[in-house]
Design an enzyme around this catalytic site. Structure first.
Site: not given
Ligand code: NDP
Length: 449
Positions: A16-17, A36, A44, A49, A52, A177, A179, A183, A305, A438, A443
């Protein structure tokens, strides 16, 4: 821009970056190449992300279908097929990878599908042995899952492999314990796997507000997810039938069909040649950079990261943008790290921005916490005994809202909008002056007194 180098900018890593930095720098006129080693899109898009979140959607149908009966739907013959979801998700990932490649191509960024290592302040050596030079080098190689040094650790998998499972395991142990553990505990549980979360400490998601994470723990236990706390791993053995016997310190062993390591991610700098050219690295091998993403070697920058500042995709994208604007756009730009919203796509999800109650207690002269603890309307009719919890923290001296924390259906969707108000420094009075929409869950944010 100089022409004495092969490129003005050479980027390591098309996540992403790296993609954002490459395309914006190219749009500013720089001659850019990006190397790459795996797939364009990075963690991601390819194994984080995006897939997932698609699994979270897929998993949530389990509850939706259950609840649907109370809303009059006959859903008696529903059946879940893992390979269908897995393959559709992987196909979508491939489509997105194509889009990322197109973006780079349209911006005339050269994509080099090879691993690259830095061999000089302005030189990069590719896997095929060829060397290229660049005025500026940007390290955007991300992080990789950490696997602890425990006998038999290799019998576990990481988030890199979890999207490709042949079959769904019956019994899943998740180490960690944070993220990823929270998930995937929700995802596997919804797919009817028996899940045990094993954590070295006594709390999950320790950066989130205590009341919110306690609520997730309570709901998860109610659903049937098991937790083992203060339980370091001793060893993992693979049995003849392929199942695992997991030995924990001071606890009974656990039998499992799959172990998922979710104990953090380390910067991906091993073997990259950074220290050899004088780039200073911090703990876990993170590239140390200043506020302008510049390392200790002036021609080498790093974002995302790999710098281990905030391991979140939107932050890496902002850093990539700021780098390109500053170095190639003549428009010095810095990322503002205050009030970054974040979410955990657990079942139910959590979202938060700004100070937690304990941070407010430590940092502010006086603070006030407003809490709304309610059962969403849909859950009431569905007979689902799951309560949502919203929390607003204010600085009592200024009435400014300094934190919002939520757990409940669609919390991340709601929080993104609320985060604008926190970022803008709005007061509780301004929240109260806003008329409720509402009937909604959100709300509650303007009705807390
Ligand atoms: P996290 O940092 O979220 O959690 C790591 C967990 O592993 C913690 O419970 C930690 O315990 C434990 N742990 C750390 N080191 C060890 C060790 N040596 N042995 C045993 N347990 C250990 O990491 P994740 O792997 O879940 O995720 C990595 C990063 O990816 C996250 O920090 C996040 O930035 C990003 N991410 C973001 C998502 C999102 O935005 N929704 C989703 C997934 C990942 P302790 O609390 O005691 O330190």
């Amino acid at each position: 821009m100089t022409t004495s180098y092969d490129y003005d900018l050479f980027v390591l890593g098309a996540g992403s970056g790296g993609v954002r930095a490459s395309r914006v720098s190219a749009a500013h006129g720089a001659r850019v190449a990006v190397a790459e080693e795996y797939r364009v899109g990075g963690t991601c898009v390819i194994r984080g992300c995006v897939p997932k979140k698609l699994l979270v959607y897929g998993a949530h149908f389990a509850e939706d279908l259950q609840d649907a009966r109370r809303f009059g739907w006959d859903v008696d013959h529903c059946r879940f097929d893992w390979p269908t979801l897995r393959d559709n998700v992987l196909f979508e990932v491939e489509r997105l990878e194509g889009i990322y490649n197109d973006i780079l191509e349209r911006n005339e960024v050269e994509v080099i599908p090879q691993r690259a290592r830095i061999s000089g302040p302005h030189e990069v050596t590719l896997e095929d042995g060829s060397k290229v030079t660049a005025g500026t080098i940007l390290v955007a190689v991300g992080a990789r899952p950490f696997v602890p040094d425990v006998p038999g650790a290799e019998h576990g998998i990481t988030s890199n492999e979890v999207f490709h499972l042949e079959t769904l395991p019956k019994r899943v142990v998740i180490a960690g314990g944070g993220y990823i553990a929270s998930e995937f505990a929700g995802i596997f549980h919804q797919f009817s796997c028996h899940v045990t979360v094993v954590n070295r400490g006594d709390r999950i998601l320790r950066h989130y507000d205590e009341q919110i994470r306690d609520r997730l723990l309570t709901i998860s236990l109610m659903k049937g997810i098991d937790f083992k706390f203060n339980a370091p791993f001793e060893k993992i053995e693979k049995k003849e039938d392929g199942s695992l016997r997991i030995q924990l310190q001071g606890q009974d062993p656990i039998e499992a069909d799959m172990l998922l390591w979710a104990v953090g991610r380390n910067p991906n700098t091993e073997g990259l040649g950074l220290e050899e050219v004088g780039v200073k690295l911090g703990k876990n091998g993170a590239v140390l950079v200043d506020d302008d993403n510049q390392s200790s070697v002036p021609s080498i920058y790093a974002i995302g990261d790999v710098t281990d500042r905030v391991q979140l995709t939107p932050v890496a994208i902002r850093e990539g943008q700021a780098f390109a604007e500053t170095v190639f756009g003549g428009n010095p730009t810095r990322v503002d790290y205050e009030n970054i919203p974040s979410a955990v796509f657990s079942h139910p999800p959590i979202a938060g921005v700004g100070m937690t109650e304990s941070q407010a207690r430590d940092k502010l002269g006086s603070y006030k916490a407003y809490v709304s603890d309610f059962r969403p309307m849909k859950n009431v009719l569905a007979g689902r005994n799951e309560r949502a919890l919203y929390k607003i923290i204010i600085d009592e001296e200024t009435d400014q809202v300094v934190g919002i924390h939520m757990i409940g259906p669609d919390a991340p969707e709601i929080l993104q909008a609320a985060a604008i108000a926190v970022k803008a420094g709005l007061t509780k009075k301004q929240f109260d002056e806003t008329i409720a929409l509402h009937p909604t869950m959100s709300e509650e944010l303007v009705l807390m007194r």
